[in-house]
Design an enzyme around this catalytic site. Sequence first.
Site, PDB file in Angstrom:
ATOM      1  CG  HIS A  77     -69.853 -87.250  55.303  1.00 49.50           C
ATOM      2  ND1 HIS A  77     -68.948 -86.516  56.027  1.00 49.50           N
ATOM      3  CD2 HIS A  77     -70.445 -88.083  56.202  1.00 49.50           C
ATOM      4  CE1 HIS A  77     -68.989 -86.878  57.310  1.00 49.50           C
ATOM      5  NE2 HIS A  77     -69.898 -87.823  57.442  1.00 49.50           N
ATOM      6  CD  GLU A  99     -74.016 -91.939  62.010  1.00 49.54           C
ATOM      7  OE1 GLU A  99     -73.448 -92.554  61.082  1.00 49.54           O
ATOM      8  OE2 GLU A  99     -74.506 -90.800  61.874  1.00 49.54           O
ATOM      9  CG  ASP A 134     -69.531 -92.042  61.477  1.00 48.73           C
ATOM     10  OD1 ASP A 134     -68.333 -91.746  61.675  1.00 48.73           O
ATOM     11  OD2 ASP A 134     -70.268 -91.403  60.722  1.00 48.73           O
TER      12      ASP A 134
END
Length: 278
Positions: free
Chosen positions: A57, A159, A185
Amino acid sequence: MFVAIEGNPVQRSGDHLRGLWARGEAAYGLWSSIPDLSVAELLARSPFDYTVVDLQHGAATFSELPGMIQAMRGGSRVPLVRVPWNEPAGIMRALDSGAVGVVVPMVGSADEAQAAASACRFPPVGGRSWGPMWGYVRPDGALPPAMQDAAVLCLVMVETLGGLEALEEIVSVPGVDGVYIGPNDLALACGFGRGTYRDTPEIAELLQRIIDACRAAGIPAGLHCTDAEMARDWAARGATMLTVAHDTGLLQEAAAQAWAHVQGVEVPRAQGAARKPY
């Protein structure tokens, strides 16, 4: 372990982390998204125990990674890398670039955890391909496969709902050196949206469940934290790897503080963060 490179001792973050965990101590780290060599070296010179370069990310990509790792070596600490996905080429590329280990996102089963662990180690233990990027450049650029296998850290992220359902199997997979929890998440996957452990007791229970499973399996439990308060809180609850801050957040907060100081006003707590705590 320290490796002397032209008089500069480079500390292997994996050995440093293992030493802390062997003594029953928690490790505190930083998250890196800015693909800048000066920022990379600065983070590696900080007193924190580890830095994770985020290729999933963050703004950094595999193109910038070798240079960032070299800069971090200049700061005497070699990073972990969160790879974009659980696929062998990305994991091997991160390790060939010089990372001491990987953080592998969205691991939802024991088979997926085994695939990540295998990509981190050479045959006959795993399926990693031999191709040392720095083999002709530095004396530790092509260490024996068994030595690299013993040093690498494979941290899988739990997650998702699948990860929770297979939690006990995942933490028991040989070669999985630890679990790193992505609370955002995890909350989304479990139907809690942008809820946090601070306002949703069920999320706190999920985090604790993962930490307890890691403790029972004898492996470290990592947690991505919003701030130092969260890190201290979850260290007291048994987490042993806690990411405290993000390079972009630190820059934003420092700029807000500098502006407030020059204006002669007090900065409200966490004003610079401008993000929902989790």
